[in-house]
Design a protein around this motif. Structure first.
Motif, short mmCIF file in Angstrom:
data_model
loop_
_atom_site.label_atom_id
_atom_site.label_comp_id
_atom_site.label_asym_id
_atom_site.label_seq_id
_atom_site.Cartn_x
_atom_site.Cartn_y
_atom_site.Cartn_z
N PHE A 126 -110.37 -2.66 -24.90
CA PHE A 126 -109.45 -3.12 -25.94
C PHE A 126 -108.49 -4.17 -25.38
N VAL A 127 -109.02 -5.31 -25.00
CA VAL A 127 -108.20 -6.33 -24.35
C VAL A 127 -107.60 -7.28 -25.38
N SER A 128 -106.58 -8.00 -24.95
CA SER A 128 -105.94 -9.01 -25.79
C SER A 128 -106.96 -10.08 -26.17
N GLY A 129 -106.88 -10.50 -27.42
CA GLY A 129 -107.83 -11.48 -27.93
C GLY A 129 -109.00 -10.84 -28.64
N PHE A 130 -109.34 -9.62 -28.22
CA PHE A 130 -110.42 -8.88 -28.87
C PHE A 130 -109.87 -7.81 -29.79
N ALA A 131 -109.00 -6.95 -29.28
CA ALA A 131 -108.50 -5.82 -30.05
C ALA A 131 -107.10 -6.03 -30.61
N PHE A 132 -106.38 -6.99 -30.09
CA PHE A 132 -105.01 -7.25 -30.53
C PHE A 132 -104.60 -8.62 -30.01
N GLY A 133 -103.36 -9.00 -30.31
CA GLY A 133 -102.83 -10.24 -29.76
C GLY A 133 -102.34 -11.17 -30.85
N THR A 134 -102.52 -12.45 -30.63
CA THR A 134 -102.10 -13.49 -31.56
C THR A 134 -103.25 -14.46 -31.77
N ASP A 135 -103.53 -14.78 -33.01
CA ASP A 135 -104.57 -15.76 -33.30
C ASP A 135 -104.15 -17.10 -32.69
N HIS A 136 -104.97 -17.61 -31.77
CA HIS A 136 -104.56 -18.81 -31.03
C HIS A 136 -104.61 -20.08 -31.88
N VAL A 137 -105.17 -19.98 -33.09
CA VAL A 137 -105.19 -21.12 -33.99
C VAL A 137 -104.04 -21.06 -34.99
N THR A 138 -103.86 -19.90 -35.64
CA THR A 138 -102.86 -19.78 -36.71
C THR A 138 -101.53 -19.21 -36.24
N GLY A 139 -101.51 -18.56 -35.07
CA GLY A 139 -100.30 -17.89 -34.60
C GLY A 139 -100.04 -16.56 -35.26
#
Length: 263
Positions: A126-139
């Motif tokens: 469950f790493v960042s970018g896959f399971a959580f985080g911030t959409d790097h395009v829309t924020g």
């Protein structure tokens, strides 16, 4: 996709018990067989049988530990995910999650938590970018009702030694769903999943009628896509402040994990 669709549902069953001939092993085999008889596609991750490595290492972030560069856990694992540099075992488990309409997580409750091998599965998969985080395009923040796993269901199956009343509302061990809050709310709901009430077998070491508990579990599995999930509060609908604290107008004067479930 679920059992009312023309296409069969896909269920990922993750289990964590070292003995295949145990009660947990029997419940796993019978539960999976039951789902398959009902027409579901079941993907398995039997962590002990797989020899799953639960330890998060610099290699999970695409780093060579000999370089002397610090391992930035969230940033490096996110970069490894986005660039395709993850270790193959992690990528394989993520592929299983992508395919799944529902996730069944089965484990014995040890010291009021998951076995270490299962905790390590979440740490590495469950790493960042896959399971959580911030959409790097829309924020856009990817969590709770905006999480990447919205539409998937999560169902915990657990056995424990405590007596039934010990995990009740006034039990010495703590009410079961509050005891599992970190997994149910902080992992499943956080990533967008709809979380079903847990199926738990207390006093498991004193079991006298296996058929009864097996059939009870099968009944819950039959309702995997129809039971109402736990009504955890959405984060972005006005119940929480900018500091992610429950707003003062919501259940004023109350506190504890129960306030994060809607009335």
């Amino acid at each position: 996709m679920h059992d009312t669709d023309d296409t069969a549902s896909t269920i990922l069953w993750i289990s964590a018990h070292p003995e295949s001939r145990s009660l947990n092993g029997s419940l796993r085999r019978d539960g999976i067989a039951h789902l398959r008889r009902q027409g579901s596609v079941v993907i398995e991750s039997d962590l002990y049988a797989m020899g799953w490595d639960p330890v998060l290492r610099a290699a999970d972030g695409g780093r060579d530990s000999c370089t002397g560069e610090p391992f930035r856990v969230s940033a490096d694992t996110r970069d490894a995910y986005r660039s395709g540099a993850q270790r193959p075992d992690v990528g394989a488990e993520q592929d299983k999650l992508r395919r799944a309409d529902a996730v069944v997580v089965q484990f014995p409750l040890w010291w009021y938590g998951m076995p270490a091998i299962l905790k390590g599965w979440f740490d590495r998969v469950f790493v960042s970018g896959f399971a959580f985080g911030t959409d790097h395009v829309t924020g856009r923040r990817l969590r709770f009702e905006r999480g990447p796993f919205v539409g998937k269901r999560a169902f915990v199956v657990t056995t424990l030694g405590d007596r039934p009343r010990a995990i009740g509302p006034r039990g010495k061990s703590g009410e079961l769903h509050e005891l599992l809050f970190g997994l149910l709310h902080g992992t499943f709901a956080y990533t967008g999943m709809s979380v079903l009430p847990t199926w738990a077998l207390p006093s498991a070491d004193r079991l006298t009628d296996y058929a009864e508990v097996r059939d009870d579990l099968h009944q819950r599995l039959d309702r995997l896509f129809t039971d109402e999930p736990i009504a955890y509060r959405p984060q972005f609908a006005g119940d929480y402040t900018e500091e992610w604290e429950l707003a003062s107008h919501v259940r004023p004067g109350e506190h504890g994990v129960r306030v994060h479930v809607e009335d």
